[in-house]
Scaffold this motif. Structure first.
Motif, mmCIF file in Angstrom:
data_model
loop_
_atom_site.group_PDB
_atom_site.id
_atom_site.type_symbol
_atom_site.label_atom_id
_atom_site.label_comp_id
_atom_site.label_asym_id
_atom_site.label_seq_id
_atom_site.Cartn_x
_atom_site.Cartn_y
_atom_site.Cartn_z
ATOM 1 N N ASN A 134 29.476 25.887 36.701
ATOM 2 C CA ASN A 134 29.860 26.419 35.397
ATOM 3 C C ASN A 134 29.345 27.835 35.181
ATOM 4 O O ASN A 134 29.988 28.639 34.507
ATOM 5 C CB ASN A 134 29.332 25.500 34.296
ATOM 6 C CG ASN A 134 29.947 24.122 34.370
ATOM 7 O OD1 ASN A 134 31.089 23.929 34.022
ATOM 8 N ND2 ASN A 134 29.182 23.177 34.884
ATOM 9 N N ALA A 135 28.182 28.141 35.749
ATOM 10 C CA ALA A 135 27.646 29.496 35.627
ATOM 11 C C ALA A 135 28.529 30.480 36.381
ATOM 12 O O ALA A 135 28.803 31.592 35.900
ATOM 13 C CB ALA A 135 26.218 29.549 36.152
ATOM 14 N N HIS A 136 28.975 30.090 37.571
ATOM 15 C CA HIS A 136 29.900 30.952 38.320
ATOM 16 C C HIS A 136 31.210 31.132 37.540
ATOM 17 O O HIS A 136 31.793 32.224 37.549
ATOM 18 C CB HIS A 136 30.191 30.343 39.691
ATOM 19 C CG HIS A 136 29.070 30.528 40.671
ATOM 20 N ND1 HIS A 136 28.761 31.753 41.216
ATOM 21 C CD2 HIS A 136 28.181 29.635 41.196
ATOM 22 C CE1 HIS A 136 27.733 31.624 42.041
ATOM 23 N NE2 HIS A 136 27.360 30.350 42.040
ATOM 24 N N PHE A 137 31.643 30.073 36.887
ATOM 25 C CA PHE A 137 32.861 30.181 36.097
ATOM 26 C C PHE A 137 32.714 31.210 34.980
ATOM 27 O O PHE A 137 33.592 32.049 34.772
ATOM 28 C CB PHE A 137 33.223 28.821 35.499
ATOM 29 C CG PHE A 137 34.447 28.872 34.633
ATOM 30 C CD1 PHE A 137 35.708 28.738 35.177
ATOM 31 C CD2 PHE A 137 34.328 29.091 33.272
ATOM 32 C CE1 PHE A 137 36.834 28.812 34.380
ATOM 33 C CE2 PHE A 137 35.451 29.167 32.471
ATOM 34 C CZ PHE A 137 36.703 29.030 33.025
ATOM 35 N N VAL A 138 31.618 31.143 34.239
ATOM 36 C CA VAL A 138 31.414 32.076 33.125
ATOM 37 C C VAL A 138 31.356 33.513 33.637
ATOM 38 O O VAL A 138 31.966 34.420 33.057
ATOM 39 C CB VAL A 138 30.138 31.719 32.347
ATOM 40 C CG1 VAL A 138 29.801 32.818 31.338
ATOM 41 C CG2 VAL A 138 30.315 30.387 31.623
ATOM 42 N N ILE A 139 30.634 33.733 34.727
ATOM 43 C CA ILE A 139 30.553 35.091 35.278
ATOM 44 C C ILE A 139 31.932 35.572 35.710
ATOM 45 O O ILE A 139 32.335 36.701 35.432
ATOM 46 C CB ILE A 139 29.573 35.137 36.471
ATOM 47 C CG1 ILE A 139 28.139 34.847 35.997
ATOM 48 C CG2 ILE A 139 29.624 36.510 37.157
ATOM 49 C CD1 ILE A 139 27.141 34.696 37.121
ATOM 50 N N GLY A 140 32.678 34.699 36.379
ATOM 51 C CA GLY A 140 34.017 35.076 36.814
ATOM 52 C C GLY A 140 34.929 35.405 35.642
ATOM 53 O O GLY A 140 35.687 36.385 35.679
ATOM 54 N N ALA A 141 34.853 34.612 34.572
ATOM 55 C CA ALA A 141 35.678 34.863 33.394
ATOM 56 C C ALA A 141 35.321 36.193 32.750
ATOM 57 O O ALA A 141 36.199 36.956 32.333
ATOM 58 C CB ALA A 141 35.513 33.724 32.392
ATOM 59 N N ALA A 142 34.024 36.475 32.663
ATOM 60 C CA ALA A 142 33.590 37.743 32.080
ATOM 61 C C ALA A 142 34.000 38.920 32.959
ATOM 62 O O ALA A 142 34.454 39.959 32.448
ATOM 63 C CB ALA A 142 32.072 37.729 31.885
ATOM 64 N N ARG A 143 33.852 38.776 34.271
ATOM 65 C CA ARG A 143 34.256 39.847 35.191
ATOM 66 C C ARG A 143 35.755 40.121 35.078
ATOM 67 O O ARG A 143 36.192 41.273 35.106
ATOM 68 C CB ARG A 143 33.913 39.469 36.629
ATOM 69 C CG ARG A 143 32.425 39.291 36.919
ATOM 70 C CD ARG A 143 31.664 40.572 36.724
ATOM 71 N NE ARG A 143 30.309 40.466 37.250
ATOM 72 C CZ ARG A 143 29.245 41.061 36.732
ATOM 73 N NH1 ARG A 143 29.391 41.841 35.654
ATOM 74 N NH2 ARG A 143 28.063 40.916 37.266
ATOM 75 N N LEU A 144 36.530 39.073 34.953
ATOM 76 C CA LEU A 144 37.966 39.253 34.828
ATOM 77 C C LEU A 144 38.305 40.012 33.555
ATOM 78 O O LEU A 144 39.181 40.880 33.555
ATOM 79 C CB LEU A 144 38.651 37.887 34.832
ATOM 80 C CG LEU A 144 40.180 37.890 34.777
ATOM 81 C CD1 LEU A 144 40.773 38.703 35.906
ATOM 82 C CD2 LEU A 144 40.701 36.464 34.801
ATOM 83 N N ARG A 145 37.594 39.687 32.497
ATOM 84 C CA ARG A 145 37.861 40.361 31.220
ATOM 85 C C ARG A 145 37.582 41.858 31.301
ATOM 86 O O ARG A 145 38.212 42.660 30.620
ATOM 87 C CB ARG A 145 36.993 39.727 30.123
ATOM 88 C CG ARG A 145 37.295 40.224 28.723
ATOM 89 C CD ARG A 145 38.664 39.753 28.244
ATOM 90 N NE ARG A 145 38.977 40.293 26.936
ATOM 91 C CZ ARG A 145 38.652 39.720 25.783
ATOM 92 N NH1 ARG A 145 37.985 38.582 25.774
ATOM 93 N NH2 ARG A 145 38.991 40.255 24.642
ATOM 94 N N THR A 146 36.634 42.251 32.144
ATOM 95 C CA THR A 146 36.293 43.669 32.272
ATOM 96 C C THR A 146 37.094 44.373 33.369
ATOM 97 O O THR A 146 36.896 45.551 33.623
ATOM 98 C CB THR A 146 34.791 43.842 32.561
ATOM 99 O OG1 THR A 146 34.463 43.182 33.792
ATOM 100 C CG2 THR A 146 33.945 43.266 31.439
ATOM 101 N N GLY A 147 37.970 43.631 34.046
ATOM 102 C CA GLY A 147 38.827 44.240 35.046
ATOM 103 C C GLY A 147 38.392 44.033 36.482
ATOM 104 O O GLY A 147 39.069 44.503 37.402
ATOM 105 N N ALA A 148 37.277 43.339 36.705
ATOM 106 C CA ALA A 148 36.790 43.101 38.068
ATOM 107 C C ALA A 148 37.473 41.856 38.626
ATOM 108 O O ALA A 148 36.886 40.773 38.713
ATOM 109 C CB ALA A 148 35.272 42.949 38.083
#
Length: 337
Positions: A134-148
């Motif tokens: 779940n921690a990897h999921f949150v980081i991935g979601a946040a990264r996607l939101r910033t364009g990464a």
């Protein structure tokens, strides 16, 4: 910079994942009978009953960090993001070494668009337990939101490797891949056709897996329609209708009315902010079709935007005096202030 899709975290999937991890911690000497009972009720889906007991537990023993943690998870289950954040924060004040409390708090921060804070809390959780998908999921979601986008794909794949049944990670992967190909939908001539086709196929496969793992998801219909749109844009479509880019038509489609979606009660009460971005087609016969979600928001906001998009009235684009279909992009902004 192209706006990218924010992965909508499935609360039920997230809490199911962290529940199993909680149970591994529950056999501590401080665990009370009542807290155990509440955790069992929560795990079986009896959220309201669990919350009643948990409120009594923390009232009797306000220093029970595990009880505050489980209460936060139960509050997430009922979409009380503000209440969950307070419970997780209280749990962490009592015991900063609870990885699941950090994960839960990171999700509430993500929901409120506090992306750097969300990543920080998720990274702290991984420092305490590197196997929290779940921690990897949150980081991935946040990264996607910033364009990464590649970071988002990478974190989604790590989460899937750690737990292949974690449906939300498959959804995140699909959304990140859609973000990669979104420019090609309106004709990014620099993107190789075979790469674009491969990403469409991967995005569709990941979304199919999500739907397979989430037969009762409340937004299942939304993502089933997304899958059909992916198939359309990949070329696996029926009929020979040609869709043009704006640069290819004589006159672009002219919007006569664009109804604005309203905040859902859940999103408003939880201060959910951000932008929903859709791609679609304004058809030659005056219809809005093939909507593809490029950026979504939780708690029903994406769904109300899709409904609003279908109510748009417009004059079709023309080519040499004849009406034709044209690709379009729609953005809907939500701000509680």
């Amino acid at each position: 910079m192209t706006r990218v899709l924010f992965a909508a975290l499935m609360i039920t999937t997230l809490t199911a994942g962290v529940t199993s991890a909680y149970v591994l911690q529950a056999n501590s000497s401080t665990t009370t009978v009542e807290r155990d009972r509440a955790a069992s009720l929560y795990k079986s889906g009896k959220t309201e009953e669990a919350l009643i007991i948990l409120k009594q537990v923390v009232k009797a023993n306000p220093t029970d960090d595990q009880a505050w943690l489980v209460m936060g998870l139960a509050q997430l289950q009922r979409q009380d993001v503000k209440g969950a954040a307070k419970s997780f924060e209280t749990s962490l004040k009592l015991n900063s070494k609870l990885p699941l409390a950090h994960v839960g708090l990171s999700y509430t921060l993500l929901m409120r668009n506090k992306l750097s804070d969300a990543v920080r809390e998720a990274e702290i959780a991984l420092g305490l337990n590197s196997h929290l998908e779940n921690a990897h999921f949150v980081i991935g979601a946040a990264r996607l939101r910033t364009g990464a986008r590649q970071d988002a794909v990478d974190h989604a794949e790590v989460a899937i490797k750690q737990n292949p049944q974690f449906a939300a990670a498959h959804l995140l992967k699909s959304q990140a891949l859609v973000a990669f190909i979104s420019d090609a939908l309106v004709g990014d001539k620099n993107e190789a056709r075979d790469i674009s086709k491969r990403r469409y196929a991967e995005a569709a496969a990941a979304l199919e897996k999500y739907l397979q793992l989430s037969p009762a998801a409340p937004d299942r219909q939304t993502w089933a329609e997304q899958l059909e749109s992916l198939r359309f844009y990949s070329g696996n479509k029926q009929g020979g209708d040609v869709v043009y880019r704006g640069s290819e038509v004589t006159t672009k489609a002219h919007v006569r009315s664009k109804p604005e979606p309203e905040y859902t009660a859940a999103a408003l009460s939880n201060n959910v902010r951000g932008t929903v971005v859709l791609r679609g087609v304004f058809t030659a016969d005056g219809k809005v079709k093939h909507l593809l979600i490029l950026q979504s928001l939780p708690m029903g906001l994406t769904e109300v935007c899709i409904a609003a998009a279908h109510r748009i009235k417009f004059d079709p684009a023309t080519l040499n005096g004849k009406p034709v279909s044209m690709y379009i992009q729609l953005e809907y902004n939500f701000d509680t202030h």
